[in-house]
Design a protein around this motif. Structure first.
Motif, PDB file in Angstrom:
ATOM      1  N   GLU A  41       1.402   5.398   0.576  1.00 56.82           N
ATOM      2  CA  GLU A  41       0.936   6.500   1.419  1.00 56.82           C
ATOM      3  C   GLU A  41       1.636   7.785   0.998  1.00 56.82           C
ATOM      4  OE1 GLU A  41       1.238   8.020   6.085  1.00 56.82           O
ATOM      5  OE2 GLU A  41       2.012   6.057   5.501  1.00 56.82           O
ATOM      6  N   THR A  88       0.844  -1.199   0.000  1.00 57.91           N
ATOM      7  CA  THR A  88       0.000   0.000   0.000  1.00 57.91           C
ATOM      8  C   THR A  88       0.881   1.253   0.000  1.00 57.91           C
ATOM      9  OG1 THR A  88      -0.122   0.001   2.434  1.00 57.91           O
ATOM     10  CG2 THR A  88      -1.858  -1.148   1.223  1.00 57.91           C
ATOM     11  N   CYS A 144       0.343   6.555  -5.713  1.00 51.60           N
ATOM     12  CA  CYS A 144       0.037   5.889  -4.444  1.00 51.60           C
ATOM     13  C   CYS A 144      -0.694   4.566  -4.653  1.00 51.60           C
ATOM     14  CB  CYS A 144      -0.836   6.796  -3.570  1.00 51.60           C
ATOM     15  SG  CYS A 144       0.045   8.171  -2.838  1.00 51.60           S
TER      16      CYS A 144
END
Length: 304
Positions: free
Chosen positions: A82, A80, A135
């Motif tokens: 950020e 993921t 992202c």
């Protein structure tokens, strides 16, 4: 900012100044302040954005400061992304604007993605869309940084973009606790003998006996110097990575200087020994006090 010969020359001056300041181990916010002040002293009317980050592989933290630059993306070990919220500051050359640093904790296996706006800004579109795409799950943390760059450029870059693109991907892999040894020493000359014993025992535990004599000698010299000037504390740290890194820190901010050999008597030759025997060495001020360090190459049998 801008194109052409004059912009390229200004960028060269900024880059040289940045590399010089970076060698002083200044904190990110402080470094950007010095760079901005220098830009004004040079009388340069050019502006440049900058993002500066310092990674601490032992404490697993990353400290960042921005001068009007595109924010970086932190890719966590699970993939993921950020977008890091860092105080934006203003471009180098504007002047009078504070540069506020932010420190974050980072996990081993995560990646930091830094780029120029040419990668994420598309004419007629919001830069936020490009950052959102960056992202997205573009990067597999199991990839090498080079592979991650290839994937990002393939997905986001197109030939119709007019601006130059710079992309940097850095992987965070901390130093294992077993590879770090730290001791707090009292401000007492008797601690020099204790420091030699600690070094000898630790190098034996790491199977680096071949480095014992040189390391003991240099640590003895640096701890002696530190004990002479420290007020309350001295710290000795050994780090084994692809080399042996030794740090001696104290709470006196005055950096040691290498004096001409003919000006020295029977004492004061410690840094000359470090210069002769260490592969690299240096010193830097810390928030409180300073650190003097040196590096030794690992024996070939250990490296292989």
């Amino acid at each position: 900012m801008g194109h052409g010969l004059h912009s390229a020359a200004a960028m060269g001056r900024f880059r040289t100044a940045m590399q010089t300041l970076a060698a002083l181990d200044l904190p990110p916010g402080q470094l950007l302040r010095h760079l901005d002040n220098l830009a004004h002293k040079l009388g340069d009317d050019h502006l440049a954005t900058c993002l500066y980050a310092v990674y601490d592989p032992i404490n697993r933290t990353c400290e960042l400061a921005s001068a009007g630059h595109v924010p970086p993306v932190l890719v966590h070990p699970d993939g993921t992304g950020e977008l890091l919220e860092i105080p934006a500051g203003a471009p180098i050359g504007v002047g009078g604007v504070p540069f506020v640093a932010k420190k974050i904790d980072v996990q081993d296996g995560s990646m930091l993605v830094l780029c120029t706006d040419g990668l994420v800004e598309v004419r007629g579109s919001d830069i936020g869309a490009g950052l959102a795409a960056l992202c997205g799950n573009l990067i597999d943390p199991k990839q090498t940084p080079e592979q991650a760059c290839d994937v990002v450029l393939e997905r986001l870059h197109s030939d119709d973009r007019k601006d130059d693109v710079a992309l940097l991907v850095a992987r965070f892999d901390g130093v294992a606790p077993t590879e770090v040894a730290t001791w707090d020493l009292t401000v007492d000359t008797a601690e020099v003998r204790r420091a030699r014993t600690l070094v000898r025992e630790q190098l034996a535990a790491w199977h680096l006996e071949a480095l014992t004599d040189t390391t003991e000698l240099l640590v003895s010299e640096l701890v002696t110097n530190a004990v002479r000037v420290a007020r309350d504390r001295v710290r000795l740290q050994l780090i084994r990575v692809d080399k042996l890194l030794v740090e001696v820190s104290d709470d006196n901010h005055n950096l040691p200087s290498l004096e001409p050999a003919e000006a020295l008597g029977e004492t004061g030759r410690g840094l000359h020994l470090v210069t002769k025997l260490a592969e690299r060495w240096g010193s830097a001020r810390k928030a409180v006090g300073k650190v003097v360090w040196f590096e030794l190459p690992l024996p070939r049998s250990v490296r292989d």
